[in-house]
Design a protein around this motif. Structure first.
Motif, PDB file in Angstrom:
ATOM      1  N   ILE A 140       0.589  -1.200  -0.294  1.00 45.86           N
ATOM      2  CA  ILE A 140       0.413   0.027   0.011  1.00 45.86           C
ATOM      3  C   ILE A 140       1.304   1.150   0.344  1.00 45.86           C
ATOM      4  O   ILE A 140       0.495   1.802  -0.967  1.00 45.86           O
ATOM      5  N   GLU A 141       2.008   1.359   0.440  1.00 44.96           N
ATOM      6  CA  GLU A 141       2.708   2.565   0.746  1.00 44.96           C
ATOM      7  C   GLU A 141       3.828   2.741  -0.303  1.00 44.96           C
ATOM      8  O   GLU A 141       4.036   3.763  -0.942  1.00 44.96           O
ATOM      9  N   ALA A 142       3.960   1.645  -1.102  1.00 37.61           N
ATOM     10  CA  ALA A 142       4.457   1.548  -2.246  1.00 37.61           C
ATOM     11  C   ALA A 142       3.485   2.343  -3.377  1.00 37.61           C
ATOM     12  O   ALA A 142       4.042   2.730  -4.511  1.00 37.61           O
ATOM     13  N   ALA A 143       2.941   1.714  -3.288  1.00 32.99           N
ATOM     14  CA  ALA A 143       1.477   2.641  -4.824  1.00 32.99           C
ATOM     15  C   ALA A 143       1.096   3.823  -4.119  1.00 32.99           C
ATOM     16  O   ALA A 143       0.598   4.150  -5.042  1.00 32.99           O
ATOM     17  N   ILE A 144       1.106   4.180  -2.784  1.00 30.60           N
ATOM     18  CA  ILE A 144       1.016   6.391  -3.499  1.00 30.60           C
ATOM     19  C   ILE A 144       1.206   6.739  -4.059  1.00 30.60           C
ATOM     20  O   ILE A 144       0.401   7.215  -4.511  1.00 30.60           O
ATOM     21  N   PRO A 145       2.909   6.872  -3.788  1.00 29.86           N
ATOM     22  CA  PRO A 145       3.427   7.751  -4.384  1.00 29.86           C
ATOM     23  C   PRO A 145       2.846   7.870  -6.498  1.00 29.86           C
ATOM     24  O   PRO A 145       2.106   8.355  -6.976  1.00 29.86           O
ATOM     25  N   GLU A 146       2.366   6.434  -6.983  1.00 28.17           N
ATOM     26  CA  GLU A 146       1.944   6.498  -8.080  1.00 28.17           C
ATOM     27  C   GLU A 146       0.769   6.428  -8.471  1.00 28.17           C
ATOM     28  O   GLU A 146       0.720   7.434  -9.200  1.00 28.17           O
ATOM     29  N   VAL A 147      -0.217   6.426  -7.891  1.00 29.34           N
ATOM     30  CA  VAL A 147      -1.755   6.900  -7.308  1.00 29.34           C
ATOM     31  C   VAL A 147      -2.218   8.086  -7.500  1.00 29.34           C
ATOM     32  O   VAL A 147      -2.265   9.242  -8.212  1.00 29.34           O
ATOM     33  N   ALA A 148      -0.889   8.938  -6.651  1.00 27.49           N
ATOM     34  CA  ALA A 148      -0.818  10.212  -6.526  1.00 27.49           C
ATOM     35  C   ALA A 148      -0.493  11.173  -7.439  1.00 27.49           C
ATOM     36  O   ALA A 148      -1.064  12.390  -7.781  1.00 27.49           O
TER      37      ALA A 148
END
Length: 147
Positions: free
Chosen positions: A71-79
């Motif tokens: 989840i933490e790894a996906a947050i920058p991409e989604v942001a």
């Protein structure tokens, strides 16, 4: 109240009887509280045990299905995707001001969805007549009419 029964002595006795009755109930309540030291139970506490167990089971299953690191790894991409997207105007609004240019343009457009003419329903072909061997085929000649 009868005026013959209203005097200071009767009022004095009534006051003390009421005061002693109040204290008698207080003493009974204190005795009950002293001898009943068990923790009170209610339905909420009884159901809470099962609810907390279910909550823990769900939290464990979610942690196994999608780890927090993912989840933490996906947050920058989604942001980044959200920040890069630009808002666009609504193409077909649900509410339009009557007699406005937008409403006139929407009325002029063809309606979306199914057409007004129903699709033709396929008619099944009639079943072929069973063929019998050895019998001549009948003709479609009309029967003679006697006059």
């Amino acid at each position: 109240m009868d005026p013959t029964r209203d005097n200071p002595i009767i009022r004095f006795n009534t006051f003390w009887w009421a005061l002693w009755a109040f204290f008698a109930f207080a003493i009974v309540l204190a005795a009950i509280m002293i001898f009943n030291r068990a923790a009170p139970t209610n339905l909420e506490d009884a159901v809470a045990v099962a609810r907390y167990q279910t909550q823990q089971t769900v939290a464990e299953a979610q942690a196994k299905a999608l780890p927090a690191a993912d989840i933490e790894a996906a947050i920058p991409e989604v942001a980044a995707k959200l920040a890069a997207s630009k808002p666009v105007a609504v193409e077909r609004p649900d509410q339009v001001v009557p007699e406005s240019p937008t409403s006139k343009a929407l009325i002029a457009e063809p309606a979306l969805g199914p057409t007004t003419e129903p699709a033709p329903v396929p008619v099944p072909a009639p079943a072929p007549a069973p063929a019998t061997e050895g019998t001549p085929a009948e003709t479609d000649a009309p029967a003679p009419v006697n006059s």
